[in-house]
Scaffold this motif. Structure first.
Motif, short mmCIF file in Angstrom:
data_model
loop_
_atom_site.label_atom_id
_atom_site.label_comp_id
_atom_site.label_asym_id
_atom_site.label_seq_id
_atom_site.Cartn_x
_atom_site.Cartn_y
_atom_site.Cartn_z
N ALA A 1 28.37 29.72 36.16
CA ALA A 1 27.37 30.21 37.11
C ALA A 1 26.61 29.06 37.76
CB ALA A 1 26.40 31.15 36.39
N THR A 2 26.25 28.08 36.97
CA THR A 2 25.48 26.95 37.50
C THR A 2 26.29 26.13 38.49
OG1 THR A 2 24.19 26.81 35.45
CG2 THR A 2 24.23 24.86 36.86
N LEU A 3 27.55 25.91 38.19
CA LEU A 3 28.36 25.03 39.03
C LEU A 3 28.96 25.71 40.26
CD1 LEU A 3 30.27 23.05 36.23
CD2 LEU A 3 28.29 22.30 37.56
N PHE A 4 29.27 27.00 40.15
CA PHE A 4 30.07 27.61 41.21
C PHE A 4 29.48 28.87 41.84
CE2 PHE A 4 33.26 25.71 38.20
CZ PHE A 4 33.53 24.60 38.98
N HIS A 5 28.38 29.41 41.31
CA HIS A 5 27.88 30.69 41.81
C HIS A 5 27.00 30.52 43.04
CE1 HIS A 5 26.71 34.75 42.08
NE2 HIS A 5 25.55 34.68 41.43
N TYR A 6 27.66 30.29 44.16
CA TYR A 6 27.00 30.26 45.46
C TYR A 6 28.09 30.33 46.53
CZ TYR A 6 28.26 25.36 44.79
OH TYR A 6 28.94 24.22 44.53
N GLY A 7 27.68 30.52 47.76
CA GLY A 7 28.67 30.63 48.84
C GLY A 7 29.60 31.81 48.62
N GLN A 8 30.91 31.56 48.68
CA GLN A 8 31.92 32.61 48.57
C GLN A 8 32.27 32.96 47.12
OE1 GLN A 8 33.08 34.23 51.34
NE2 GLN A 8 31.47 33.02 52.33
N PHE A 9 31.69 32.26 46.15
CA PHE A 9 32.04 32.47 44.75
C PHE A 9 31.03 33.43 44.13
CE2 PHE A 9 33.19 31.27 40.38
CZ PHE A 9 34.55 31.01 40.51
N GLY A 10 31.40 34.73 44.02
CA GLY A 10 30.47 35.77 43.64
C GLY A 10 30.36 36.01 42.15
N GLU A 11 29.61 37.07 41.79
CA GLU A 11 29.36 37.38 40.39
C GLU A 11 30.65 37.73 39.65
OE1 GLU A 11 26.33 40.22 39.64
OE2 GLU A 11 24.77 39.11 40.73
N LEU A 12 31.55 38.46 40.30
CA LEU A 12 32.82 38.80 39.68
C LEU A 12 33.60 37.53 39.33
CD1 LEU A 12 35.06 40.75 38.81
CD2 LEU A 12 35.84 40.78 41.20
N ASP A 13 33.59 36.57 40.26
CA ASP A 13 34.29 35.31 40.01
C ASP A 13 33.67 34.56 38.83
OD1 ASP A 13 36.05 35.52 42.27
OD2 ASP A 13 34.35 35.02 43.55
N VAL A 14 32.34 34.59 38.75
CA VAL A 14 31.65 33.90 37.64
C VAL A 14 32.05 34.52 36.31
CG1 VAL A 14 29.42 33.44 36.58
CG2 VAL A 14 29.71 33.14 39.04
N MET A 15 31.99 35.85 36.22
CA MET A 15 32.33 36.52 34.97
C MET A 15 33.77 36.25 34.58
SD MET A 15 29.48 38.04 34.13
CE MET A 15 29.99 39.22 32.88
N ALA A 16 34.68 36.34 35.56
CA ALA A 16 36.10 36.15 35.27
C ALA A 16 36.39 34.72 34.83
CB ALA A 16 36.93 36.51 36.50
N ALA A 17 35.86 33.75 35.56
CA ALA A 17 36.10 32.34 35.22
C ALA A 17 35.41 31.97 33.91
CB ALA A 17 35.62 31.43 36.34
N GLY A 18 34.26 32.56 33.63
CA GLY A 18 33.58 32.29 32.37
C GLY A 18 34.39 32.74 31.17
N LEU A 19 35.05 33.89 31.29
CA LEU A 19 35.89 34.38 30.20
C LEU A 19 37.09 33.46 29.96
CD1 LEU A 19 35.86 38.24 30.93
CD2 LEU A 19 34.79 37.05 29.00
N SER A 20 37.73 33.01 31.04
CA SER A 20 38.89 32.12 30.85
C SER A 20 38.46 30.75 30.34
CB SER A 20 39.69 31.99 32.15
OG SER A 20 38.88 31.59 33.22
N LEU A 21 37.25 30.28 30.72
CA LEU A 21 36.75 29.02 30.18
C LEU A 21 36.54 29.14 28.68
CD1 LEU A 21 35.63 26.18 30.33
CD2 LEU A 21 33.44 27.12 31.07
N ALA A 22 35.98 30.26 28.24
CA ALA A 22 35.80 30.47 26.80
C ALA A 22 37.15 30.47 26.09
CB ALA A 22 35.05 31.78 26.55
N GLY A 23 38.15 31.08 26.73
CA GLY A 23 39.49 31.09 26.13
C GLY A 23 40.09 29.70 26.02
N TYR A 24 40.02 28.93 27.11
CA TYR A 24 40.55 27.56 27.09
C TYR A 24 39.81 26.68 26.08
CZ TYR A 24 43.70 27.59 31.18
OH TYR A 24 44.74 27.80 32.04
N SER A 25 38.48 26.87 25.97
CA SER A 25 37.69 25.99 25.11
C SER A 25 38.10 26.09 23.65
CB SER A 25 36.20 26.31 25.26
OG SER A 25 35.91 27.60 24.74
N LEU A 26 38.68 27.22 23.26
CA LEU A 26 39.14 27.36 21.88
C LEU A 26 40.28 26.39 21.56
CD1 LEU A 26 39.10 31.26 21.55
CD2 LEU A 26 37.35 29.62 20.82
#
Length: 522
Positions: free
Chosen positions: A335-360
């Motif tokens: 959210a901090t890095l990408f949530h502005y302009g064309q990158f909406g709330e749906l994008d934040v939620m979706a990318a946040g979930l995949s980041l949590a997956g990768y971080s494992l």
């Protein structure tokens, strides 16, 4: 080595940190200007293809084969090392020139191979083909840059190679802000910037090669015994060292069959995992390879094992909190890095979930960077290949299963990220067991105590992050600068709490500045 290992890792890691920060700025600019639509998906594929080839030919197969042989020549045949470098650069350049010509001419087939799902969307497919013709030559220049970096690293000069990626990020930021608005198809500016950056990165290395007396005119000497040895080692090294990239590329291929945006979400998530991986994992692996190669060439198995142990201890100390922090704070970071302009709330939620997956899989990714040099330094390419094959098969089975089950949902990309994480752990575990089984690595005393210290300190930090991690509404609705301020504050406090707790539990970083000098112990 001219400088101590800790200093070398610090130098490489610090410059890589600058590059990664600019890389995040670059991704923020791209997300804000272009969003997560079909044009961005097309560029990411066109950018990922030469980057995959770069990992394969440059930091992967070539570096892992070139540096051990170069170190061997420097130790045993110092009068021939310049001739080896000149002939190697000539052969590498000729092969890559042909490959580049084939890639540009066959761009439609290459895109079809790497993103077959794009063929159902002619506009996206055509744009990816057009941009790939701009980005593919990057592999030629960046691979020659990696060759120069291998020489500099062998001489203990880690600064210039670590700084080179900064130029790529600056070129792309400038193109997105200054050139894209002037073009009919704005995103083409990014593709052109990639090519320009490749040339600049190569030019940056040349003065430093001249300074150590290794700036030689390339010669096509494929019959040189050192070159032939490098070529024999490259084939298995290409697969063994690049399995993580193959797994990530498989994610891109399969994500092209998922809903629009999946490729972009996975890309941004991967970029954030690459941040700690690049700052520490790549830095440590890069410094370890020439050191381990020299110790193997000098027949010093005790020193070899102690150096490996030193590297693995730093992985535990730094990557344990990074894994917990990335996983817990995935949504706030996105959210901090990408949530502005064309990158909406749906994008934040979706990318946040995949980041949590990768971080494992962060631990696994970093361990591979540290453990693989333990095999490559001994010119053992078979073991990493065997481990990589098993890991790749594991990822393929899990990823294909995920796509079949979650094709029509909005979380298929999360399953792909988690499959890649599992594969990284499999690869790292197999590499570690091989080093232990062959006796090339025996842990020094003190691991249980260090494990308790790191585990307790990480738990304290995790408890601290529970509250900010749970405030999704806050991170989605506040302004950009407020998010930046809050995220920076929480991460800084988390780092202070972790290292403070670590010190309270008895850890002393000064004891880990260099590999121990005593005999190894079981």
């Amino acid at each position: 080595m001219k400088a101590g290992m800790f200093r070398s890792v610090f130098t490489f890691g610090s410059l890589t940190l600058v590059s990664r920060v600019l890389g995040l700025v670059r991704d923020m600019v791209v997300a804000g200007v272009f969003g997560s639509g079909p044009q961005t998906d097309a560029f990411i594929v066109a950018f990922k293809i030469p980057n995959f080839m770069r990992r394969l030919f440059a930091e992967g197969a070539f570096s892992q084969s070139f540096v051990p042989v170069l170190s061997e020549y420097r130790t045993k045949h110092p009068d021939q090392v310049g001739n080896l470098a000149a002939n190697t650069l000539g052969v590498l350049g000729a092969v890559l020139l042909v490959l580049t010509a084939l890639g540009v001419a066959g761009a439609p087939w290459v895109v079809n191979l790497f993103a077959p799902g794009f063929t159902n969307e002619p506009e996206k497919y055509g744009l990816a083909v057009e941009m790939l013709r701009w980005t593919f030559p990057y592999i030629l220049f960046i691979s020659l840059t990696a060759a120069a970096a291998g020489i500099l690293n062998t001489w203990g000069r880690f600064g210039p190679p670590a700084f080179a990626p900064v130029l790529l990020n600056l070129c792309m930021i400038g193109a997105a802000i200054g050139i894209a608005p002037l073009l009919e198809t704005p995103i083409l500016a990014l593709a052109a910037a990639v090519l320009v950056a490749g040339v600049l990165q190569l030019l940056l290395q040349l003065p430093f090669l001249a300074r150590i007396g290794m700036l030689r005119w390339p010669r096509f000497g494929w019959r040189h015994p050192g070159v032939r040895k490098i070529m024999r080692l490259m084939a298995p090294a290409a697969f063994g060292s690049s399995v993580a990239q193959i797994n990530l590329l498989l994610d891109t291929v399969l994500a092209s069959f998922l809903i629009t945006g999946s490729v972009t979400w996975l890309y941004f998530s991967d970029r954030l995992v690459e941040f700690p991986l690049g700052v520490f994992g790549v830095a440590l692996g890069t410094v370890l390879l020439p050191r381990l190669s020299s110790e193997h060439a000098a027949a010093s198995p005790e020193r070899f094992s102690r150096t490996m142990d030193w590297g693995l201890r730093w992985v535990l100390v730094l990557i344990a909190p990074a894994t917990v922090g990335l996983s817990a704070m995935a949504l706030p970071i996105i959210a901090t890095l990408f949530h502005y302009g064309q990158f909406g709330e749906l994008d934040v939620m979706a990318a946040g979930l995949s980041l949590a997956g990768y971080s494992l899989g962060l631990f696994g990714f970093v361990l591979v960077k540290v453990l693989a040099p333990g095999h490559f330094a001994r010119q053992d390419m078979r073991t990493p290949v065997r481990c990589a094959v098993i890991s790749l098969l594991c990822n393929m089975v899990l990823s294909v299963t995920v796509v079949l089950w979650l094709h029509d949902t909005g979380v298929g990309h999360v399953g792909l990220a988690m499959a890649t994480a599992v594969a990284a752990w499999v690869n790292a575990t197999l590499l570690y067991r091989a080093l232990r089984r062959t006796g090339h690595y025996t842990p020094c005393p003190g691991w249980r105590r260090l494990g308790r210290q790191v585990g307790l300190a990480t738990l304290v930090m995790a408890v601290l992050l529970l509250w900010p991690a749970s405030q999704a509404e806050h991170w989605l609705q506040t302004g950009v600068w407020e998010r930046v301020l809050h995220l920076s504050g929480w991460l800084a406090v988390a780092a202070l709490v972790y290292f403070g707790a670590l010190r309270l539990f008895g850890w002393d970083w000064r004891g880990m500045k260099e590999p121990p000098s005593g005999e190894r112990a079981g």
